[in-house]
Design a protein around this motif. Structure first.
Motif, PDB file in Angstrom:
ATOM      1  N   MET A   1       0.840  -1.204   0.000  1.00 18.59           N
ATOM      2  CA  MET A   1       0.000   0.000   0.000  1.00 18.59           C
ATOM      3  C   MET A   1       0.868   1.244   0.000  1.00 18.59           C
ATOM      4  O   MET A   1       1.939   1.269   0.607  1.00 18.59           O
ATOM      5  CB  MET A   1      -0.934   0.019   1.221  1.00 18.59           C
ATOM      6  CG  MET A   1      -1.979  -1.068   1.229  1.00 18.59           C
ATOM      7  SD  MET A   1      -3.178  -0.855   2.569  1.00 18.59           S
ATOM      8  CE  MET A   1      -4.016   0.644   2.076  1.00 18.59           C
ATOM      9  N   GLU A   2       0.413   2.276  -0.703  1.00 20.15           N
ATOM     10  CA  GLU A   2       1.072   3.574  -0.699  1.00 20.15           C
ATOM     11  C   GLU A   2       0.057   4.642  -0.348  1.00 20.15           C
ATOM     12  O   GLU A   2      -1.107   4.578  -0.764  1.00 20.15           O
ATOM     13  CB  GLU A   2       1.695   3.871  -2.074  1.00 20.15           C
ATOM     14  CG  GLU A   2       2.884   3.002  -2.404  1.00 20.15           C
ATOM     15  CD  GLU A   2       3.569   3.445  -3.684  1.00 20.15           C
ATOM     16  OE1 GLU A   2       3.253   4.565  -4.150  1.00 20.15           O
ATOM     17  OE2 GLU A   2       4.381   2.676  -4.204  1.00 20.15           O
ATOM     18  N   GLY A   3       0.532   5.638   0.389  1.00 13.48           N
ATOM     19  CA  GLY A   3      -0.369   6.725   0.801  1.00 13.48           C
ATOM     20  C   GLY A   3      -0.392   6.854   2.307  1.00 13.48           C
ATOM     21  O   GLY A   3      -0.243   5.866   3.025  1.00 13.48           O
ATOM     22  N   SER A   4      -0.570   8.089   2.797  1.00 12.18           N
ATOM     23  CA  SER A   4      -0.603   8.347   4.245  1.00 12.18           C
ATOM     24  C   SER A   4      -2.035   8.564   4.697  1.00 12.18           C
ATOM     25  O   SER A   4      -2.971   8.624   3.897  1.00 12.18           O
ATOM     26  CB  SER A   4       0.249   9.583   4.570  1.00 12.18           C
ATOM     27  OG  SER A   4      -0.283  10.729   3.930  1.00 12.18           O
ATOM     28  N   ALA A   5      -2.201   8.708   6.007  1.00 10.92           N
ATOM     29  CA  ALA A   5      -3.543   8.883   6.565  1.00 10.92           C
ATOM     30  C   ALA A   5      -4.199  10.159   6.064  1.00 10.92           C
ATOM     31  O   ALA A   5      -5.428  10.265   6.003  1.00 10.92           O
ATOM     32  CB  ALA A   5      -3.458   8.881   8.099  1.00 10.92           C
ATOM     33  N   SER A   6      -3.391  11.156   5.699  1.00  9.10           N
ATOM     34  CA  SER A   6      -3.962  12.441   5.247  1.00  9.10           C
ATOM     35  C   SER A   6      -4.392  12.419   3.786  1.00  9.10           C
ATOM     36  O   SER A   6      -5.101  13.316   3.329  1.00  9.10           O
ATOM     37  CB  SER A   6      -2.931  13.554   5.458  1.00  9.10           C
ATOM     38  OG  SER A   6      -1.752  13.272   4.718  1.00  9.10           O
ATOM     39  N   ASP A   7      -3.960  11.400   3.032  1.00 16.39           N
ATOM     40  CA  ASP A   7      -4.330  11.324   1.613  1.00 16.39           C
ATOM     41  C   ASP A   7      -5.783  10.872   1.476  1.00 16.39           C
ATOM     42  O   ASP A   7      -6.262  10.016   2.232  1.00 16.39           O
ATOM     43  CB  ASP A   7      -3.427  10.349   0.865  1.00 16.39           C
ATOM     44  CG  ASP A   7      -1.985  10.837   0.817  1.00 16.39           C
ATOM     45  OD1 ASP A   7      -1.789  12.056   0.920  1.00 16.39           O
ATOM     46  OD2 ASP A   7      -1.073   9.988   0.691  1.00 16.39           O
ATOM     47  N   SER A   8      -6.450  11.413   0.480  1.00 19.32           N
ATOM     48  CA  SER A   8      -7.841  11.012   0.246  1.00 19.32           C
ATOM     49  C   SER A   8      -7.939   9.736  -0.576  1.00 19.32           C
ATOM     50  O   SER A   8      -8.972   9.071  -0.581  1.00 19.32           O
ATOM     51  CB  SER A   8      -8.595  12.141  -0.477  1.00 19.32           C
ATOM     52  OG  SER A   8      -7.981  12.414  -1.732  1.00 19.32           O
ATOM     53  N   LEU A   9      -6.845   9.381  -1.268  1.00 18.88           N
ATOM     54  CA  LEU A   9      -6.856   8.218  -2.145  1.00 18.88           C
ATOM     55  C   LEU A   9      -5.683   7.311  -1.800  1.00 18.88           C
ATOM     56  O   LEU A   9      -4.575   7.785  -1.565  1.00 18.88           O
ATOM     57  CB  LEU A   9      -6.756   8.669  -3.608  1.00 18.88           C
ATOM     58  CG  LEU A   9      -7.285   7.716  -4.687  1.00 18.88           C
ATOM     59  CD1 LEU A   9      -8.789   7.533  -4.537  1.00 18.88           C
ATOM     60  CD2 LEU A   9      -6.961   8.251  -6.077  1.00 18.88           C
ATOM     61  N   SER A  10      -5.942   6.015  -1.742  1.00 16.97           N
ATOM     62  CA  SER A  10      -4.893   5.029  -1.475  1.00 16.97           C
ATOM     63  C   SER A  10      -4.603   4.217  -2.729  1.00 16.97           C
ATOM     64  O   SER A  10      -5.497   3.982  -3.546  1.00 16.97           O
ATOM     65  CB  SER A  10      -5.317   4.078  -0.354  1.00 16.97           C
ATOM     66  OG  SER A  10      -5.349   4.743   0.886  1.00 16.97           O
ATOM     67  N   GLN A  11      -3.354   3.810  -2.857  1.00 15.30           N
ATOM     68  CA  GLN A  11      -2.942   2.978  -3.987  1.00 15.30           C
ATOM     69  C   GLN A  11      -2.518   1.623  -3.435  1.00 15.30           C
ATOM     70  O   GLN A  11      -1.610   1.528  -2.620  1.00 15.30           O
ATOM     71  CB  GLN A  11      -1.780   3.642  -4.727  1.00 15.30           C
ATOM     72  CG  GLN A  11      -1.215   2.836  -5.879  1.00 15.30           C
ATOM     73  CD  GLN A  11      -0.051   3.549  -6.546  1.00 15.30           C
ATOM     74  OE1 GLN A  11      -0.082   4.760  -6.731  1.00 15.30           O
ATOM     75  NE2 GLN A  11       0.979   2.792  -6.900  1.00 15.30           N
ATOM     76  N   ILE A  12      -3.203   0.562  -3.860  1.00 13.22           N
ATOM     77  CA  ILE A  12      -2.940  -0.779  -3.350  1.00 13.22           C
ATOM     78  C   ILE A  12      -2.478  -1.660  -4.507  1.00 13.22           C
ATOM     79  O   ILE A  12      -3.163  -1.749  -5.537  1.00 13.22           O
ATOM     80  CB  ILE A  12      -4.189  -1.407  -2.701  1.00 13.22           C
ATOM     81  CG1 ILE A  12      -4.869  -0.434  -1.737  1.00 13.22           C
ATOM     82  CG2 ILE A  12      -3.820  -2.704  -1.982  1.00 13.22           C
ATOM     83  CD1 ILE A  12      -6.182  -0.935  -1.195  1.00 13.22           C
TER      84      ILE A  12
END
Length: 760
Positions: A716-727
């Motif tokens: 997974m990429e992306g932090s808690a503040s991001d609105s979109l996650s990349q899995i």
């Protein structure tokens, strides 16, 4: 490090004035004296008096009689032969024998030193040496001689085979390499008469092979001398510049060195420690290498001088260390205990760097008399051919284990060049020390991984390794080990080596064992693939694969293959190109008109010469590999690359890496296609973009499972503040249709905005 070609090894620096291979007749004026040989007047007589004086201190009169006989024979064989320097050639074998006498080698080794060139230069047969001087002397000389009679495809191949023969002879009797090192040392001392290019080539060869071997066997004196001599010929200007700088610094630092020497002697005496303290200067190559590695100027290399403290007992070594640490402050991180954990070559000493007067760093080596003797003479101090009933020292055990590993590597190696490559890996001087779960110390080359550790314990353990624990925690097999690590290997009878293991093992034993397994494990598959590829290449030339016997015999002879199955296996493993073999067959047929009637032309059945592609089922084993860069699955358009020692590697036609490789080596690519009956699943990567909310990953994973796919890995990429996650999922599917159905199902999940095949 690549080896440079060499026309000659034992006596190349001063090659004979006459052609080799012509046996000298025994002239009537041959020497009658056992100690003297008449030579041209301008050079006087060559004498072995100095040699016999050295030998008489430890050999018996009977031994000296045999040695004089060997001298007389060598003298007669080399009569009239001159070195390039103008000296009689016999002076070289005598000089080699004197170096061996300094090591106090036995009579057989001295005789071999005197005779070491007679087989190569004068065509003396091993049987004759056996009859005159015994089996062991003949075997030693044979191990030192080169393979002049065998035809090789290249000079590099010939050189690699020479080293292979020498190292294997060394593994059976370590005296071979001791005489060989003495021979190389004298040649390097007299290298100045050669042409500059030849001097550089021989010096590089010495630096790459003989210097590491001398270090590996603990022969520190010869190691340092060969290193500095090689440096002076490879980089003559740098050597001269550094030499001048050291001489200038010697005068400036004489006062400091004298002050330290006086203080150390006084302090040790006051502590009641009897010790010999010697100041020593670092070798020019040692200074040069430190300047190179740490990017320093000469003025910044402060520890050009060091001190060696030789005490009488083991306990006094550590007591002296404490006394010196009380005299001068130790530098943090600069203490090494090679007594508790000896180097791979058996070297033992305490090393510490202290801050001396005026802030100058000073290195101290502290050791006992026995340790000092072994540090200077190494395995020559207690060579392994002595009485087998006597218990072996730690140095002998280590050396014996390494020599035996040479025989193991030879059994598992395909050719001489590969053998030498594996051996040179193990000649690196640096090492790390790790522990088994039962606290046994294992020494490995620096950079060795957990998998190297497994193969060091035993080849079968390495082959069956599935996981490792380092310091009681799970770690990848590719993890580099550090001194002090506790390593535990977990095995499974079903585990087997894979080609990617070769990318992270460092030791020669591990590398040769893995390659051996990969060569033999799926030999049947490689043979069948090679048979299919050669048949197709022959069909392109309108030739039948059913060749007549006379063509097969010529083909096997010229390709140096034992059988057609061996040839097919080489093609299937990518070591030979089927198109080149087919072209060679056509050339043989054209040179043998009588063979043409036996061949069936394919012109009518293959009017366009368009062949069926090689069929891929995905279950072929290691002979066929699906490329990890694009992970092809059934339904994809695919193309195959024949990769050396890996067989057939399959890429998708739109793979960018595959396209670049195709442009570089188009001749290694063939058409491939999926078979109709596939009974396995295939790895595939998909990337999913979804809203960053609770339960998103669980919903996607559940849908993948419901779509009858297996999840292998998730990133997974992306932090808690991001609105979109990349899995990114690595999944297993049946083929392209199965993947398309899964992607449709996932796309309908609430929050999923995009799904792509591959990793972004």
């Amino acid at each position: 490090m690549s080896l440079t070609p060499s026309e000659s090894l034992p006596a190349e620096p001063d090659a004979p004035a006459r052609a080799k291979g012509k046996r000298l007749s025994v002239a009537s004026k041959a020497t009658e004296s056992a100690n003297q040989l008449e030579t041209p007047a301008k050079h006087g007589a060559v004498s072995i008096t100095q040699l016999t004086d050295k030998l008489s201190t430890y050999l018996t009169p009977a031994d000296l009689v045999h040695i004089r006989e060997a001298f007389r024979f060598s003298d007669q064989m080399h009569l009239g032969q001159m070195r390039r320097s103008g000296e009689p050639y016999i002076s070289h074998p005598i000089a080699v024998a004197e170096i061996c006498a300094d090591w106090k080698l036995d009579a057989q080794a001295i005789m071999a030193a005197l005779l070491h060139d007679v087989m190569e230069d004068q065509d003396v047969k091993k049987e004759e040496l056996h009859e005159r001087f015994g089996a062991q002397v003949a075997s030693l000389v044979d191990g030192l001689s080169k393979l002049e009679k065998i035809e090789f495809q290249s000079q590099i191949e010939a050189q690699a085979e020479n080293f292979r023969k020498m190292l294997l002879a060394m593994a059976r009797d370590v005296r071979v390499i001791l005489v060989k090192l003495a021979d190389r040392l004298h040649n390097m001392r007299t290298l100045g008469v050669m042409l500059p290019e030849k001097k550089r080539r021989i010096a590089r060869e010495t630096m790459e092979v003989y210097v590491p071997i001398a270090h590996r066997l603990g022969l520190n004196n010869i190691y340092r001398e060969l290193q500095d001599l090689s440096f002076s010929y490879i980089f003559p200007l740098r050597h001269r510049t550094l030499s001048k700088a050291v001489k200038a610094a010697r005068g400036n630092r004489r006062e400091v060195v004298g002050k330290i020497l006086e203080a150390v002697n006084t302090t040790l005496a006051n502590a009641g420690i009897k010790a010999e303290v010697h100041g020593r200067e670092k070798t020019l190559y040692g200074i040069y290498r430190k300047m190179q590695e740490k990017r320093l100027s000469f003025s910044q290399v402060l520890d050009v001088y060091g001190f060696r403290v030789v005490v009488n007992s083991f306990n006094e070594s550590y007591y002296a260390l404490g006394v010196l640490h009380g005299l001068y402050k130790p530098m943090p991180g600069k203490f090494k205990d090679y007594i508790a954990m000896p180097k791979l070559n058996g070297y033992q000493s305490l090393h510490t760097t202290l801050v001396g007067p005026y802030g100058t760093p000073v290195e101290f080596q502290i050791r006992t008399q026995d340790m000092h003797h072994i540090a200077e003479s190494g395995v020559a101090a207690h060579w392994l051919y002595k009485d087998k009933e006597v218990s072996l020292s730690d140095l002998q055990v280590r050396t014996h284990a390494w020599l035996q590993s040479l025989l193991d590597i030879q059994k598992q190696t395909g050719d001489s060049a590969e053998f030498l490559e594996h051996v040179k890996v193990d000649l690196f001087p640096d090492s790390v020390y790790v522990f088994t779960p039962k606290s046994k110390i294992i020494a490995l080359s620096r950079g060795a991984t957990a998998l190297d550790f497994a193969y060091t314990i035993h080849t079968d353990i390495g082959d069956q390794t599935i996981a490792a624990k380092i310091n009681h925690e799970a770690a990848p097999l590719r993890t580099e080990l550090r001194s002090g690590d506790i390593v535990e290997i977990i095995t499974s009878p079903s585990s087997r080596p894979t080609p990617n293991w070769l990318s992270y093992v460092r030791t020669g034993k591990a590398r040769s064992a893995i390659r051996h397994y990969l060569r033999t494990a799926n030999l049947t598959e490689s043979t069948e693939l090679g048979r299919q590829l050669l048949s197709q290449s022959l069909a392109l030339l309108n030739l039948n694969a059913d060749l007549p016997n006379d063509i097969i015999e010529k083909l096997l002879f010229e390709s140096k293959a034992k059988t057609m199955e061996d040839l097919y296996a080489d093609i299937g493993a990518g070591r030979r190109m089927s198109t080149l073999v087919a072209r060679h067959i056509l050339d043989l047929i054209e040179d043998e008109p009588s063979s043409i009637p036996f061949l069936q032309l394919f012109t009518e059945t293959l009017p366009s010469n368009k062949l069926e592609p090689v069929v891929i089922y995905g279950s072929e084993g290691i002979s066929v590999e699906l490329a990890t860069c694009c992970l092809p699955i059934p339904g994809d358009e695919i193309i195959g690359q024949l990769k050396r020692d890996q067989g057939l590697v399959v890429h998708t036609c739109d793979c960018q890496i595959g396209k670049r490789l195709l442009q570089k080596e188009p001749e290694r690519w063939i058409d491939v296609a999926w078979g109709k009956e596939l009974n396995r699943r295939f790895d595939c990567k998909i990337t999913i973009f979804t809203t960053n909310e609770r339960g998103a990953l669980a919903r996607v994973a559940a849908e993948i499972g419901d779509s009858d796919a297996n999840i292998i890995n998730v990133e997974m990429e992306g932090s808690a503040s991001d609105s979109l996650s990349q899995i990114c999922f690595t999944i297993q599917v049946e083929g392209r249709k199965h993947l398309a159905r899964l992607m449709r199902n996932v796309r309908h999940i609430i929050g999923v905005s995009k799904i792509l095949r591959g990793q972004v």
